[in-house]
Design a protein around this motif. Structure first.
Motif, PDB file in Angstrom:
ATOM      1  N   ILE A 175     -10.384   7.794  -4.604  1.00 48.92           N
ATOM      2  CA  ILE A 175     -10.780   7.909  -3.189  1.00 48.92           C
ATOM      3  C   ILE A 175     -10.323   6.676  -2.407  1.00 48.92           C
ATOM      4  N   LEU A 176     -10.545   5.517  -3.003  1.00 49.28           N
ATOM      5  CA  LEU A 176     -10.175   4.252  -2.362  1.00 49.28           C
ATOM      6  C   LEU A 176      -8.657   4.173  -2.146  1.00 49.28           C
ATOM      7  N   GLY A 185      -4.016   6.438   3.447  1.00 47.20           N
ATOM      8  CA  GLY A 185      -4.217   7.367   4.564  1.00 47.20           C
ATOM      9  C   GLY A 185      -4.575   6.667   5.865  1.00 47.20           C
ATOM     10  N   ILE A 186      -5.515   5.728   5.794  1.00 50.68           N
ATOM     11  CA  ILE A 186      -5.971   5.056   7.020  1.00 50.68           C
ATOM     12  C   ILE A 186      -4.881   4.142   7.575  1.00 50.68           C
ATOM     13  N   PRO A 224       0.787  -1.237   0.000  1.00 53.99           N
ATOM     14  CA  PRO A 224       0.000   0.000   0.000  1.00 53.99           C
ATOM     15  C   PRO A 224       0.822   1.293   0.000  1.00 53.99           C
ATOM     16  N   GLY A 225       1.882   1.337   0.771  1.00 54.18           N
ATOM     17  CA  GLY A 225       2.672   2.563   0.865  1.00 54.18           C
ATOM     18  C   GLY A 225       3.500   2.852  -0.378  1.00 54.18           C
ATOM     19  N   PHE A 235     -15.812   2.431   4.457  1.00 53.37           N
ATOM     20  CA  PHE A 235     -16.674   3.457   5.059  1.00 53.37           C
ATOM     21  C   PHE A 235     -16.154   4.851   4.708  1.00 53.37           C
ATOM     22  N   ALA A 236     -14.870   5.051   4.894  1.00 49.65           N
ATOM     23  CA  ALA A 236     -14.275   6.367   4.601  1.00 49.65           C
ATOM     24  C   ALA A 236     -14.436   6.722   3.125  1.00 49.65           C
TER      25      ALA A 236
END
Ligand SMILES: [Zn+2]
Length: 267
Positions: free
Chosen positions: A193-194, A200-201, A131-132, A173-174
């Motif tokens: 957004i995803l 971010g999360i 992810p990063g 949800f975010a």
């Protein structure tokens, strides 16, 4: 179970403590923890730990020759000079008198010794995007090629590595996306957004020390703090933080999934 932020915190808590240490001896208390390798002790003994790295939910202990690949699964813990008890399954003693233990109540975790080549092949074939480090286009392409509910795809470690049940629910949800949404229904802006929310999360959770739901602690026994920031995970039947309606609970890919029927409309 420890997901990317928890595993990252285990590594951060241990890397300075164990790097440079020479392994004097290895004691395997529960053989099933060590993955299919009878010569494990011979391979690990007398090696020096170079550093610790993470890939998805895996901990990689880099030795001066070869690597230990560790997956904590449900309840695995890697503890520096931790308390030895009935849930201790492996102990690594260092030449300076310190030690590292692997504790695991459920005993689902695994420790494997792999050469550099074996490790590279394993990570390449079994572990998805980090992810990063992932880029938007690669992320989008990988998701678009998958069928099924989005939550199931997020949990698939060969697609994106490191997301488990907690962070999948929080990310969806975010992002305002229903967990059962098919990728064919996602628009370009949904992917952006995803993508942003995944990064971010997970980053926020890392900085908060991860989430402690049952018994997660890092390598020096410290619990996480991100559970206090959860918006949906574990909150089925409670009020949505955004709209006030009741959060619903369903099963997706066999996992309990909490979402808001208003903020995350099915499309
Ligand atoms: Zn809502």
């Amino acid at each position: 179970m420890p997901e990317l932020p928890e595993v990252e915190n285990v590594i951060r808590s241990l890397v300075n403590k164990v790097s440079g240490k020479k392994i004097a001896s290895v004691e395997i208390i529960t053989p099933s923890i060590v993955y299919k390798r009878t010569d494990f002790i011979d391979l690990v003994k007398d090696k020096t730990i170079v550093t610790l790295e993470r890939r998805g939910k895996y901990i990689i202990i880099r030795l001066d020759e070869g690597n230990l690949l560790i997956h904590l699964r449900m309840t695995g813990k890697l503890l520096f000079n931790g308390e030895i008890g009935k849930h201790t399954h492996l102990k690594i003693d260092f030449t300076d008198g310190n030690y590292l233990i692997y504790n695991d109540v459920r005993k689902f975790g695994r420790i494997n010794y792999l050469s550099n080549d074996e490790l590279n092949i394993y990570l390449k074939t079994k572990v998805g995007l980090e992810p990063g480090l992932m880029e938007l286009e690669a992320f989008k392409t990988k998701l678009m090629n998958k069928r099924g509910p989005l939550k199931k795809i997020l949990l698939d470690q060969t697609v994106i590595a490191g997301i488990g049940n907690i962070y999948a629910d929080e990310i969806l949800f975010a992002s305002g996306i229903h967990p059962l949404t098919e990728t064919s229904k996602l628009k370009d802006e949904d992917y952006i957004i995803l993508f942003d929310n995944i990064r971010g999360i997970l980053e926020k959770a890392i900085l908060a020390g991860g989430s402690t739901i049952r018994d997660y602690v890092n390598g020096d026994g410290t619990a996480g703090g991100f559970q206090d920031a959860h918006q949906v995970y574990g909150r089925g039947g409670k009020e949505c933080i955004c709209c006030g309606c009741t959060l619903e609970k369903i099963k997706v890919a066999g996992r309990t999934t909490v979402y808001c029927p208003i903020c995350q409309r099915i499309r």
